[in-house]
Design a protein around this motif. Structure first.
Motif, PDB file in Angstrom:
ATOM      1  N   GLY A 357       0.769  -1.227   0.256  1.00 13.84           N
ATOM      2  CA  GLY A 357       0.051  -0.165  -0.100  1.00 13.84           C
ATOM      3  C   GLY A 357       0.818   1.208  -0.017  1.00 13.84           C
ATOM      4  O   GLY A 357       0.318   2.594   0.109  1.00 13.84           O
ATOM      5  N   ALA A 358       2.157   1.206  -0.064  1.00  8.75           N
ATOM      6  CA  ALA A 358       2.825   2.367   0.069  1.00  8.75           C
ATOM      7  C   ALA A 358       3.100   3.090  -1.491  1.00  8.75           C
ATOM      8  O   ALA A 358       3.074   2.425  -2.346  1.00  8.75           O
ATOM      9  CB  ALA A 358       4.282   1.979   0.522  1.00  8.75           C
ATOM     10  N   THR A 359       3.080   4.201  -1.286  1.00  7.46           N
ATOM     11  CA  THR A 359       3.213   5.061  -2.721  1.00  7.46           C
ATOM     12  C   THR A 359       4.730   4.760  -3.302  1.00  7.46           C
ATOM     13  O   THR A 359       5.613   4.790  -2.577  1.00  7.46           O
ATOM     14  CB  THR A 359       2.784   6.696  -2.517  1.00  7.46           C
ATOM     15  N   ILE A 360       4.638   4.542  -4.480  1.00  7.82           N
ATOM     16  CA  ILE A 360       6.026   4.422  -5.234  1.00  7.82           C
ATOM     17  C   ILE A 360       6.359   5.598  -5.781  1.00  7.82           C
ATOM     18  O   ILE A 360       5.515   6.416  -6.672  1.00  7.82           O
ATOM     19  CB  ILE A 360       5.860   3.368  -6.367  1.00  7.82           C
ATOM     20  N   VAL A 361       7.504   6.285  -5.522  1.00  7.31           N
ATOM     21  CA  VAL A 361       7.994   7.442  -5.987  1.00  7.31           C
ATOM     22  C   VAL A 361       9.079   7.125  -6.899  1.00  7.31           C
ATOM     23  O   VAL A 361      10.230   6.564  -6.590  1.00  7.31           O
ATOM     24  CB  VAL A 361       8.377   8.210  -4.795  1.00  7.31           C
ATOM     25  N   GLU A 362       8.599   7.635  -8.292  1.00  7.22           N
ATOM     26  CA  GLU A 362       9.756   7.324  -9.299  1.00  7.22           C
ATOM     27  C   GLU A 362      10.775   8.180  -9.184  1.00  7.22           C
ATOM     28  O   GLU A 362      10.425   9.318  -9.247  1.00  7.22           O
ATOM     29  CB  GLU A 362       9.368   6.960 -10.532  1.00  7.22           C
TER      30      GLU A 362
END
Length: 363
Positions: A357-362
């Motif tokens: 559920g963690a946001t993926i920061v590219e």
């Protein structure tokens, strides 16, 4: 309580150089139930920090521990650099507005305002001066000789706030102070509270479950779930840069659209999702009508519901079996339920979440 009409008073010169209010790994247990689980936050001088979250998340318990009405099972609470973890409430120099207003029904407004001053070393004239200053500031001078039962909900709320600020505490605590007001009055009063807090410059901790209220009033939000803080940031930060799926779904109205990558992800053919992504999120306002397919990504969808919401239209869409919500500012007059149109969005407006559920920061 507008800026133009409110008089300047001695109450508007609170010391904003006072130290932080700090919670360090604060925990509260009730038997086998953990209500607050390791909360740490530093509240800056003069800041309005909102504790926001769904019912049962631990926000009110956290506020009550700051007030001294609950004792932490573990952890430390510091106010102005002093350890106040086990200091009695009366010795913390704090004031609290409760959800129920907590006014004395048999006392007049003047007497309610005077009550917090009773144990202070003030002469009668000094007490009268402070009461008058508060009454002027909150525009309740004409109510001073009335009893709470003769007042409207909004007026009672102002008196409750007045009783909180009259003795010039170093910290304001507010627990769902607007919950008993109707929708229109809530909007008006939250603006008044924000204006008042900025003029007084007093550090304030404000509890609410209403994300619209929190976004409009807070300098920063501490968003809680299951007794823990999920994210701390400005309203803009938590909206545009949610740290996880819960924050993305909790902040925003209408709620963000979630789409599982394992389902029909033809909507995202041109997006190139990150390798670890299992779910996508796109906010309703990021979806636009794209009759000429001018958006980087476009798709066909059938409108199943149109809801006018004042300045815009909330549309429920069926995009090949995927239900989406779109918030469209202008809707052509000949468009309605049952029509199939092209919609679009920009890849930069898509949030991706991993299997935790963690946001993926590219990068």
């Amino acid at each position: 309580m507008s800026n133009d009409s409110a008089p300047q008073s001695g109450l508007a010169t609170a010391d904003t150089t006072a130290g932080q209010t700090e919670l360090v790994n604060v925990r509260k247990e009730y038997g086998d139930t953990v209500a607050v689980d390791g909360v740490s936050v530093a509240i800056e001088p003069g800041e309005l920090l909102v504790l926001l979250g769904p019912s049962g998340c631990g926000k009110t318990t956290t506020l009550r521990m700051i007030a001294g009405l609950e004792t932490p099972t573990a952890g430390t609470i510091r106010i102005d650099g002093e350890d106040e973890t086990r200091t009695l409430p009366k010795n913390r120099d704090l004031s609290m507005v409760f959800q129920s207003y907590a006014l004395y029904p048999h006392k007049t407004v003047r007497e309610n305002l005077a009550f917090p001053l009773a144990k202070m070393d003030l002469s009668a004239s000094e007490r009268d001066t402070q009461i008058q200053e508060v009454a002027n500031l909150l525009e309740i001078t004409d109510l001073l000789d009335k009893q709470p039962g003769q007042l409207s909900g909004g007026q009672r709320q102002r008196v409750a706030v007045g009783r909180t600020i009259v003795r010039k505490p170093r910290l304001f605590l507010m627990d769902e102070p607007l919950s008993n007001l109707d929708a229109k009055l809530r909007v008006q009063t939250r603006s008044e509270i924000r204006d008042l807090q900025q003029r007084l410059g007093t550090t304030t901790v404000y509890v609410t479950h209403d994300q619209e209220e929190a976004m409009s009033i807070g300098d920063r939000l501490a968003i809680m779930r299951n007794g823990q803080i999920e994210q701390i940031g400005s309203p803009r930060d938590v909206y545009h840069h949610p740290e996880n799926e819960f924050i993305a779904g909790f902040i925003g109205d209408p709620q963000i659209n979630f789409i599982d990558r394992g389902g029909d992800h033809s909507l995202f053919e041109a997006v190139e999702p990150p390798r670890a992504a299992v779910r996508a999120g796109i906010r309703p306002e990021a979806l636009t009508l794209a009759p000429e397919r001018t958006q980087p990504v476009s798709f066909e969808a059938t409108i199943t519901l149109v809801e006018p919401v004042g300045h815009s239209y909330e549309l429920t869409l069926d995009a090949g079996g995927v239900t989406l919500t779109a918030l469209i500012e202008r809707l052509p007059p000949d468009v309605g339920t049952g029509d199939t149109l092209a919609f679009g969005f920009a890849p930069a407006d898509v949030y991706w979440f991993d299997d935790n559920g963690a946001t993926i920061v590219e990068r």
